[in-house]
Design a protein around this motif. Structure first.
Motif, short mmCIF file in Angstrom:
data_model
loop_
_atom_site.label_atom_id
_atom_site.label_comp_id
_atom_site.label_asym_id
_atom_site.label_seq_id
_atom_site.Cartn_x
_atom_site.Cartn_y
_atom_site.Cartn_z
N LEU A 103 -61.93 -16.00 -96.82
CA LEU A 103 -60.53 -15.84 -97.16
C LEU A 103 -60.26 -14.45 -97.73
CD1 LEU A 103 -59.76 -19.29 -98.82
CD2 LEU A 103 -59.15 -18.53 -96.52
N PRO A 104 -59.25 -13.75 -97.19
CA PRO A 104 -58.92 -12.42 -97.70
C PRO A 104 -58.03 -12.53 -98.95
CG PRO A 104 -57.48 -12.95 -95.89
CD PRO A 104 -58.44 -14.11 -96.03
N GLU A 105 -57.66 -11.39 -99.46
CA GLU A 105 -56.72 -11.38 -100.58
C GLU A 105 -55.34 -11.81 -100.10
OE1 GLU A 105 -57.53 -10.91 -103.77
OE2 GLU A 105 -59.59 -10.85 -103.00
N VAL A 106 -54.52 -12.28 -101.03
CA VAL A 106 -53.21 -12.83 -100.68
C VAL A 106 -52.35 -11.81 -99.93
CG1 VAL A 106 -51.04 -13.67 -101.64
CG2 VAL A 106 -53.21 -14.48 -102.56
N ASP A 107 -52.36 -10.57 -100.35
CA ASP A 107 -51.49 -9.55 -99.75
C ASP A 107 -51.72 -9.39 -98.25
OD1 ASP A 107 -50.47 -9.14 -102.22
OD2 ASP A 107 -51.55 -7.28 -102.63
N ALA A 108 -52.94 -9.68 -97.80
CA ALA A 108 -53.26 -9.52 -96.38
C ALA A 108 -52.72 -10.66 -95.53
CB ALA A 108 -54.77 -9.41 -96.19
N LEU A 109 -52.20 -11.71 -96.16
CA LEU A 109 -51.77 -12.89 -95.42
C LEU A 109 -50.26 -13.07 -95.38
CD1 LEU A 109 -54.36 -15.46 -96.85
CD2 LEU A 109 -54.47 -14.22 -94.68
N LEU A 110 -49.52 -12.15 -95.96
CA LEU A 110 -48.08 -12.36 -96.10
C LEU A 110 -47.30 -12.07 -94.82
CD1 LEU A 110 -47.54 -10.95 -99.68
CD2 LEU A 110 -48.08 -13.28 -98.96
N ASP A 111 -47.75 -11.15 -94.01
CA ASP A 111 -47.06 -10.83 -92.76
C ASP A 111 -48.06 -10.92 -91.62
OD1 ASP A 111 -45.51 -9.95 -90.71
OD2 ASP A 111 -45.20 -7.91 -91.46
N GLY A 112 -48.06 -12.03 -90.93
CA GLY A 112 -49.04 -12.24 -89.87
C GLY A 112 -48.44 -12.19 -88.48
N ARG A 113 -47.30 -11.52 -88.33
CA ARG A 113 -46.64 -11.49 -87.02
C ARG A 113 -47.44 -10.69 -86.00
NH1 ARG A 113 -41.56 -8.45 -88.20
NH2 ARG A 113 -43.01 -7.39 -89.59
N ALA A 114 -47.45 -11.20 -84.78
CA ALA A 114 -48.08 -10.44 -83.69
C ALA A 114 -47.08 -9.44 -83.10
CB ALA A 114 -48.56 -11.40 -82.60
N ARG A 115 -45.79 -9.75 -83.23
CA ARG A 115 -44.75 -8.86 -82.72
C ARG A 115 -43.95 -8.31 -83.89
NH1 ARG A 115 -40.72 -11.36 -78.85
NH2 ARG A 115 -40.66 -12.99 -80.43
N GLY A 116 -43.29 -7.18 -83.62
CA GLY A 116 -42.41 -6.62 -84.62
C GLY A 116 -40.99 -7.15 -84.43
N SER A 117 -40.08 -6.57 -85.17
CA SER A 117 -38.69 -7.00 -85.11
C SER A 117 -37.80 -5.84 -84.72
CB SER A 117 -38.25 -7.54 -86.48
OG SER A 117 -38.25 -6.50 -87.44
N VAL A 118 -36.62 -6.19 -84.20
CA VAL A 118 -35.60 -5.20 -83.88
C VAL A 118 -34.31 -5.61 -84.58
CG1 VAL A 118 -34.25 -4.10 -82.06
CG2 VAL A 118 -36.64 -4.70 -81.63
N THR A 119 -33.83 -4.74 -85.43
CA THR A 119 -32.55 -4.96 -86.10
C THR A 119 -31.54 -4.00 -85.50
OG1 THR A 119 -33.64 -5.60 -88.16
CG2 THR A 119 -31.33 -4.94 -88.31
N MET A 120 -30.39 -4.53 -85.07
CA MET A 120 -29.39 -3.70 -84.41
C MET A 120 -28.18 -3.50 -85.29
SD MET A 120 -29.50 -4.86 -80.44
CE MET A 120 -31.05 -5.42 -79.73
N LEU A 121 -27.74 -2.25 -85.33
CA LEU A 121 -26.56 -1.86 -86.10
C LEU A 121 -25.45 -1.45 -85.13
CD1 LEU A 121 -28.32 0.49 -88.70
CD2 LEU A 121 -28.13 -2.00 -88.77
N ASP A 122 -24.21 -1.75 -85.50
CA ASP A 122 -23.10 -1.31 -84.66
C ASP A 122 -22.80 0.17 -84.91
OD1 ASP A 122 -21.72 -1.15 -87.04
OD2 ASP A 122 -20.48 -2.91 -86.69
N ARG A 123 -21.74 0.67 -84.33
CA ARG A 123 -21.44 2.10 -84.46
C ARG A 123 -21.09 2.49 -85.89
NH1 ARG A 123 -15.83 3.42 -81.35
NH2 ARG A 123 -16.53 5.50 -81.98
N GLU A 124 -20.73 1.49 -86.73
CA GLU A 124 -20.42 1.75 -88.14
C GLU A 124 -21.63 1.58 -89.04
OE1 GLU A 124 -17.53 2.89 -88.96
OE2 GLU A 124 -16.66 2.65 -86.96
N GLY A 125 -22.76 1.18 -88.48
CA GLY A 125 -23.96 1.01 -89.28
C GLY A 125 -24.13 -0.38 -89.85
N LYS A 126 -23.34 -1.36 -89.38
CA LYS A 126 -23.45 -2.73 -89.87
C LYS A 126 -24.35 -3.56 -88.95
CE LYS A 126 -18.81 -2.75 -91.91
NZ LYS A 126 -17.48 -3.41 -91.88
N VAL A 127 -25.18 -4.42 -89.55
CA VAL A 127 -26.07 -5.27 -88.77
C VAL A 127 -25.25 -6.29 -87.97
CG1 VAL A 127 -27.92 -6.98 -88.86
CG2 VAL A 127 -27.96 -5.02 -90.42
N PHE A 128 -25.56 -6.43 -86.69
CA PHE A 128 -24.87 -7.44 -85.89
C PHE A 128 -25.82 -8.29 -85.06
CE2 PHE A 128 -25.37 -4.08 -82.79
CZ PHE A 128 -25.59 -4.74 -81.59
N ALA A 129 -27.07 -7.91 -84.93
CA ALA A 129 -27.98 -8.70 -84.11
C ALA A 129 -29.41 -8.43 -84.52
CB ALA A 129 -27.78 -8.39 -82.62
#
Length: 731
Positions: A103-129
């Motif tokens: 078992l590793p340390e706790v910090d190594a187990l907090l983000d286990g995603r195989a893929r990343g994320s995409v956050t999209m902002l509109d032309r005004e800089g607001k999150v929409f998707a």
């Protein structure tokens, strides 16, 4: 000796019931006279004899033999059981110890995603998707809202802080419920503790290796299997976690790794996704909604069905109240004020648009990203809402109920920046078939502006005359072909402007023939229509297929003065937490296709289509509008694409299975959808004049047309003198 000194004989009654005084006296006399012959010493041998007699009776006979036999069996079983138990305990302890070392340390187990994320902002800089596996950042059991922490424990494992990683009582209860409901003992309810669920989220320490699995979904499916052996390994892993980590550390891993629908991994991402706030700030009602997602994230995701999610939250609030995490007043307030989605989550703005950006952007940073990416886009949420509302209005008010007809809308700036996109009647979707970008459909008369653009580039005037009369061509391999106007009538000598305004077919074919079909194809493709274009004269009538976004982009080239555009939605791409962007896009304008004067003359001609011709239903009071209708053979497709000085908007309507539309042409419902969209788009804006140029030269009748070379399209080709009489009605 006298009688008075004689010992009196003891009475019979005294023998039966000796008095206390006599008993004591007699005992004393007896002890004094003969201490060895006391009553106690005489009684003991008698009781011993009776016990011996009774034991002899029990130990003998058939009953005693049976009892001794079962006693022997029990002794053997007990001896075997405790020895086996000791061996099992030693093996479990050894297994737990081995897992503990991995078992590793706790910090190594907090983000286990195989893929990343995409956050999209509109032309005004607001999150929409959001797309991909969203991770909002690390939260801990100490920093998360106390209401969320309580909701998770109350819902998933109320004895979490009291058990040692597994709960025999919970497992027994789950087995009983499964059997009562007609399932297998390990099917359905699992009775898993939070520690066991965390072990499952960690896939018992087996990392995802893309080369070893068919897909990430297959990997996760294997992690969730519920076989008996898997349950045993899960229990061992849970016990090791209990030894290695504190309870709050285990809960921290769980809070960061749980999947909560809509691509959200962890409660911080889910809180940001649904409520636009940190998980440290959620209210009891919001905490209950988030905790309620754990049982079935997709089913209870509030973006899929808000009412269902709120109903589930009510049950969680009841558990929190029952277990003392909420007072009666707090629970009552939470029930009376259920959690609501954030504005962005409720709108699900730009679902089709976001899908298009993901599909058209760089694959490494969109569809297959392993990083957390932030993309700024061209989307204008006000315009997106305008397009969605226009679509819904027309279908509710002007399309018969039950119709399966579809439509699509694209709103674009003159430089190709896509401001809004609707890919179908269901406007708030993601991952659906996008008719604005994926549907290849015949363009019909909406293609004709590129025929006239070619002629204008070659020196023709909008006032030049063409003869509209019965006209036939012999096409190699196909035989004789005679195009006909939509009205089945002919109008004699008409200007190019009138031919375009009334969408006459015969003049369009004639102009394409004299301008050169190769030149028309070159102009159209240079404007951005990348689909295979028809080789024969039917090209002029829109026999080729294209997508709505291609056609709208080509019209944007007319508006901007004759330069090609590449429709784009991504303006900036950077990694989460980084300041320097990896990509920047400021315009989609490409090379010039036709002269500016030719583009402005064409705009003048197309303005007449809306103000006087087939596109009147698209007219906007107070605004100059240019556009073109389009209806294909048998009305399988209907188009209207038009523009003001600020925006180009394209509308397509038809059936997915190519069923003909009933009573619909491009100048009908598509023009009305365009009108409803642009009424909302232009609300509050000051009208601007179109960049158009009226023709100055006199009407040409029988002169040889000037010969120019279209840019990037070669020369005018070999002029066909014999066509001049037919086209211009001269000698």
């Amino acid at each position: 000796m006298t009688d008075s000194k004689r010992r009196k004989p003891t009475l019979v009654a005294d023998k039966r019931y000796p008095s206390a005084g006599r008993k004591k006296t007699s005992a004393k006399s007896t002890r004094k006279a003969s201490p060895k012959k006391t009553t106690t010493r005489k009684a003991k041998p008698k009781r011993t004899a009776r016990k011996t007699a009774r034991r002899g009776t029990r130990g003998g006979g058939i009953t005693g033999a049976i009892r001794r036999f079962f006693g022997w069996i029990f002794g053997m079983i007990w001896g075997f059981t405790w020895r086996i138990g000791m061996v099992v305990m030693l093996l479990v302890a050894l297994a737990v110890g081995l897992v503990y070392t991995t078992l590793p340390e706790v910090d190594a187990l907090l983000d286990g995603r195989a893929r990343g994320s995409v956050t999209m902002l509109d032309r005004e800089g607001k999150v929409f998707a959001w797309r991909g596996d969203q991770f909002g950042g690390v939260i801990t059991a100490d920093t998360v809202s106390k209401h969320l922490k309580s909701a998770v424990v109350a819902t998933e494992d109320k004895r979490f802080y009291r058990h040692f990683g597994i709960s025999p009582r919970g497992v027994a209860s789950a087995v009983r419920i499964n059997l009562r409901e007609g399932r297998g003992p390990l099917s359905g309810h699992g009775g898993s503790t939070i520690t066991q669920q965390t072990a499952k989220l960690l896939c018992l320490g087996v990392p995802y290796e893309p080369g070893q699995w068919e897909s990430e979904a297959a990997y996760e499916s294997d992690c969730r299997q519920g076989s008996l052996w898997r349950k045993v390994k899960e229990a061992v892993y849970a016990l090791a976690m209990e030894v290695k980590y504190s309870k709050d550390e285990i809960l921290t891993i769980y809070l960061n790794r749980a999947f909560l629908g809509a691509g959200a991994r962890g409660f911080e991402a889910a809180s940001q996704r649904y409520f636009g706030k940190s998980a440290a700030e959620v209210s009891p009602a919001e905490a209950a909604m988030l905790a309620g997602l754990l049982v079935a994230p997709t089913r209870y995701a509030p973006t899929n069905n808000l009412q269902r999610s709120q109903d589930r939250a009510q049950l969680v609030i009841g558990l929190m109240e029952e277990q003392g995490y909420l007072s009666t007043a707090e629970a009552k307030s939470a029930r009376a004020n259920p959690a609501q989605l954030s504005e962005a989550a409720a709108a699900r703005a730009g679902g089709y648009f976001a899908d298009w950006v993901m599909a058209s952007g760089p694959e490494f940073f969109t569809r297959n990203t392993t990083e957390d990416v932030v993309i700024r886009t061209t989307l204008d949420q006000r315009l997106q809402t305008a397009a969605e509302e226009a679509m819904q209005f027309v279908f509710q008010e002007k399309v018969k109920p039950g119709s399966k007809a579809q439509a699509a809308i694209v709103v674009m700036s003159a430089d190709g920046a896509v401001r809004a996109m609707v890919g179908g009647r269901e406007t708030r979707v993601s991952g659906a078939f996008n008719r604005a970008t994926q549907a290849l459909r015949q363009t019909g008369s909406s293609f004709k502006p590129f025929v006239y653009a070619t002629a204008l580039e070659l020196g023709y005037s909008p006032n030049d005359i063409v003869l509209d009369e019965p006209y036939c061509l012999n096409i190699p391999g196909s035989g004789r072909w005679c195009p006909k106007n939509y009205t089945k009538r002919h109008y004699g000598r008409v200007t190019l402007t009138q031919a375009l305004k009334d969408s006459l077919n015969v003049p369009a074919v004639k102009v394409a023939e004299v301008a050169g079909l190769d030149n028309v194809r070159t102009v159209a493709s240079n404007f951005g229509i990348q689909s295979d274009l028809a080789a024969g004269p039917a090209l002029a009538l829109g026999a080729s297929e294209s997508t709505l976004i291609e056609m709208t982009g080509a019209y944007a080239g007319i508006l901007n003065g004759g330069s090609s555009v590449e429709p784009y939605g991504l303006t900036q791409l950077k990694l989460l937490g980084e300041d320097e962007p990896l990509m920047d896009t400021s315009t989609g304008i490409g090379e010039r296709v036709i002269r500016t004067d030719a583009a402005r003359q064409l705009t003048w001609m197309m303005e007449k289509v809306v103000s006087q011709g087939s596109g009147k239903r698209a007219a906007l009071p107070g605004w100059q509008v240019a556009g073109k209708t389009g209806t294909t053979q048998a009305a399988r497709d209907a188009w209207f694409i038009g523009f003001t000085a600020d925006y180009v908007t394209g509308v397509w309507m038809g059936y997915d299975d190519n069923t003909p539309l009933s009573g619909v042409t491009g100048g009908g419902l598509p023009a009305e959808i365009w009108h409803e969209t642009m009424v909302r788009v232009t609300e509050g804006m000051t009208p601007s004049p179109l960049p158009m140029l009226a023709p100055k030269q006199p009407v040409r009748t029988a002169q040889q047309p000037k010969r120019r070379k279209p840019r990037r399209g070669g020369g005018f080709g070999q002029a066909v003198d014999r066509l001049l009489k037919d086209i211009f009605g001269g000698n």
